[in-house]
Design an enzyme around this catalytic site. Sequence first.
Site, PDB file in Angstrom:
ATOM      1  N   HIS A   1      -0.835  41.245  12.866  1.00 22.58           N
ATOM      2  CA  HIS A   1      -1.085  40.522  11.614  1.00 22.58           C
ATOM      3  C   HIS A   1       0.221  40.581  10.809  1.00 22.58           C
ATOM      4  CE1 HIS A   1      -2.708  40.075   7.497  1.00 22.58           C
ATOM      5  NE2 HIS A   1      -3.807  39.567   8.029  1.00 22.58           N
TER       6      HIS A   1
ATOM      7  N   ASP B   1      -2.638  50.014  12.888  1.00 16.81           N
ATOM      8  CA  ASP B   1      -3.296  49.118  11.949  1.00 16.81           C
ATOM      9  C   ASP B   1      -4.767  49.049  12.376  1.00 16.81           C
ATOM     10  OD1 ASP B   1      -4.421  47.005  10.642  1.00 16.81           O
ATOM     11  OD2 ASP B   1      -2.788  45.601  11.002  1.00 16.81           O
TER      12      ASP B   1
ATOM     13  N   GLN C   1      -9.118  46.034  11.840  1.00 14.56           N
ATOM     14  CA  GLN C   1     -10.217  45.424  12.598  1.00 14.56           C
ATOM     15  C   GLN C   1     -10.981  46.431  13.459  1.00 14.56           C
ATOM     16  OE1 GLN C   1     -11.295  42.487  12.030  1.00 14.56           O
ATOM     17  NE2 GLN C   1      -9.572  41.647  10.880  1.00 14.56           N
TER      18      GLN C   1
ATOM     19  N   LYS D   1     -13.338  44.924   4.732  1.00 12.25           N
ATOM     20  CA  LYS D   1     -13.717  44.474   6.070  1.00 12.25           C
ATOM     21  C   LYS D   1     -14.773  45.400   6.665  1.00 12.25           C
ATOM     22  CE  LYS D   1      -9.065  42.721   7.065  1.00 12.25           C
ATOM     23  NZ  LYS D   1      -9.209  41.285   6.860  1.00 12.25           N
TER      24      LYS D   1
ATOM     25  N   CYS E   1      -3.090  34.690   9.616  1.00 12.04           N
ATOM     26  CA  CYS E   1      -1.957  35.573   9.272  1.00 12.04           C
ATOM     27  C   CYS E   1      -1.358  36.191  10.530  1.00 12.04           C
ATOM     28  CB  CYS E   1      -2.378  36.668   8.295  1.00 12.04           C
ATOM     29  SG  CYS E   1      -2.911  36.044   6.720  1.00 12.04           S
TER      30      CYS E   1
HETATM   31  C1  LIG Z   1      -5.324  43.367  11.853  1.00  7.89           C
HETATM   32  C2  LIG Z   1      -5.162  43.234  10.374  1.00  7.89           C
HETATM   33  N1  LIG Z   1      -4.233  43.963   9.764  1.00  7.89           N
HETATM   34  C3  LIG Z   1      -4.049  43.909   8.433  1.00  7.89           C
HETATM   35  C4  LIG Z   1      -4.805  43.078   7.652  1.00  7.89           C
HETATM   36  C5  LIG Z   1      -4.568  43.040   6.186  1.00  7.89           C
HETATM   37  O1  LIG Z   1      -5.697  43.519   5.531  1.00  7.89           O
HETATM   38  P1  LIG Z   1      -5.805  43.422   3.944  1.00  7.89           P
HETATM   39  O2  LIG Z   1      -5.562  41.997   3.578  1.00  7.89           O
HETATM   40  O3  LIG Z   1      -7.176  43.892   3.658  1.00  7.89           O
HETATM   41  O4  LIG Z   1      -4.769  44.342   3.388  1.00  7.89           O
HETATM   42  C6  LIG Z   1      -5.778  42.273   8.260  1.00  7.89           C
HETATM   43  C7  LIG Z   1      -6.573  41.318   7.469  1.00  7.89           C
HETATM   44  O5  LIG Z   1      -7.070  40.343   7.955  1.00  7.89           O
HETATM   45  C8  LIG Z   1      -5.976  42.366   9.649  1.00  7.89           C
HETATM   46  O6  LIG Z   1      -6.906  41.649  10.267  1.00  7.89           O
END
Ligand SMILES: Cc1ncc(COP(=O)(O)O)c(C=O)c1O
Length: 432
Positions: A149, A226, A229, A252, A390
């Site tokens: 992401h 990260d 998900q 999430k 993203c």
């Molecule tokens: C794999 C992953 N990393 C990071 C993020 C960023 O999360 P946030 O916008 O809640 O900070 C997302 C959000 O869709 C994501 O799917």
Amino acid sequence: MKRGQGADLRMATIVEQLVPIKPKPADVWDVERIRKDFPVLSQTVNGRPLVYLDNAASSQVPVMVIERGSQYLQQEHSNIHRGVHYLSMKATTAYEGAREKVKRFISAREAKECIFVRGATEGINLVMHGYGRKFIGVGDEIIISAMEHHANIVPWQMLCEEKGARLRVIPMNDAGELLLDEYDALLNEKTKLVAITHVSNALGTVNPIKGMIDSAHKYGVPVLIDGAQSAPHMPIDVQDLDCDFYAFSGHKMFAPTGSGVVYGKASLLERMNPFQGGGDMIKSVTFEKTIYADLPNKFEAGTPAIASQIGLGAAIDYLNIIGREKAAAYEHELLRYATERLSAIEGVRIIGTAREKLSVLSFVIDSVHPHDIGTILDQQGIAVRAGHHCAQPVMKRFNIPATARASFAFYNTKEEVDQLAQAIEKVIEVFG
Ligand SMILES: Cc1ncc(COP(=O)(O)O)c(C=O)c1O
């Protein structure tokens, strides 16, 4: 080959490839009962019952979490840590209680290793500023993967630019699985950090992070996971994984926006620079020098999102009550079913066919832009995400501008998957 036969073959391969998460029988999952916990699900959208399949972007919030937030606002609202009065102590107890719940949720050794942040993005940025800017320099290398992401790409690019370091990228195959030999070949004595996603938000791939962490540690390299998900959909044990950092977002995982956590091993967090300066992160301040507070306060400058983090604690309670493993098994069954249904539709191509997948089903339809898919589905009350998620490098890797993405949670049903499949058939009819 007869019309549809190709789709049958494709379906058989894709579905068989999915490895079952295992053990609990999904049929004990009372989804109708669970759905009653989520008031938002019982509304109609565009005259149809809402089918919410955008859980990878933000999941819905159960009554238990809503009520906990409301109780805080009605009876406990106050600033934390600083006050000696009744309400402040109550708010502090609730906030720190949420941290204890997080600690147990991810099996951290100590609660102080769980830093409250606004979400995964802020957690990753905290590590970039606190660890990266202190310990990474000219000629050093940071390894990420091809399926990150933007939240796990851009901060590292910014750091590389500032420090003269180099970003290395683990490639993936056409199924959306990382090439582990290439990863091993990228690791070397210049590597100073590995930052990889546990589960891809664009493809659903579950990466074999335990082995990848082991490989990095052979070079003494810390690993950031990260977990945006993964935390909502599978049990997480940071000690067993032995990851050095693990970031995730509350919104999430059935909690309010503004909540989230970055876990870090205490030994690393203690050596890192603070992320932001301000109130509550200090032991003492003079104009000559500031002594920083101990963990976790050192990383929590200013007034945090108290209500949201207490909500995250309540979401963890909720997940524990319904049973995380059972929820995961049910979600997996749903993903298998959805994969089966969608890959049987002529013209639908699933993007991301890894053997290990979770919760996410990305797809394209030949000659229909994903935004049009999203709009037509919305007209039928079905919420999916359409776009690059993203993850523009993922789109580039698959040579597509975007995908439509259905992402599931334990409150979704097979009937909703059927509705999705029927609506997709309609899209094909309209554009066909
Ligand atoms: C794999 C992953 N990393 C990071 C993020 C960023 O999360 P946030 O916008 O809640 O900070 C997302 C959000 O869709 C994501 O799917």
